[in-house]
Scaffold this motif. Structure first.
Motif: not given
Length: 90
Positions: A17-22
């Motif tokens: 989720s953190l990777r995709r949010a960026q």
């Protein structure tokens, strides 16, 4: 926002989720920390295989902190164990 992670699968979901949010691909993050896209994919799916060093590298690459803090301890009402007798349940 703080997130409490209690299981490896929760960690994997949050890393993805953190990777995709960026708007980062697995390949981009992998290059930042010296891992292949395939290995990063494996770690997102099986975070129990992450080393502490890899977790800290991911934290740097994805701009999040790893925080260790004591749990709140609930003291029994009376007649039970004293607070000095309480032990973590691991």
């Amino acid at each position: 926002m703080q997130l409490l992670i209690l299981t490896p699968s929760q960690l994997g979901i949050q890393l993805r989720s953190l990777r995709r949010a960026q708007n980062l691909t697995q390949g981009e993050v992998g290059r930042r920390i010296g891992l292949s896209q395939k290995r990063l994919s494996e770690l997102e799916r099986h975070p129990e295989r992450l080393s502490i060093a890899q977790l800290l590298s991911l934290a740097g690459a994805l701009n999040f902190d790893v925080v260790v803090q004591p749990r709140s301890v609930t003291v029994p009402p009376s007649g039970g164990e004293s607070s000095g007798d309480l032990k973590p349940e691991w």
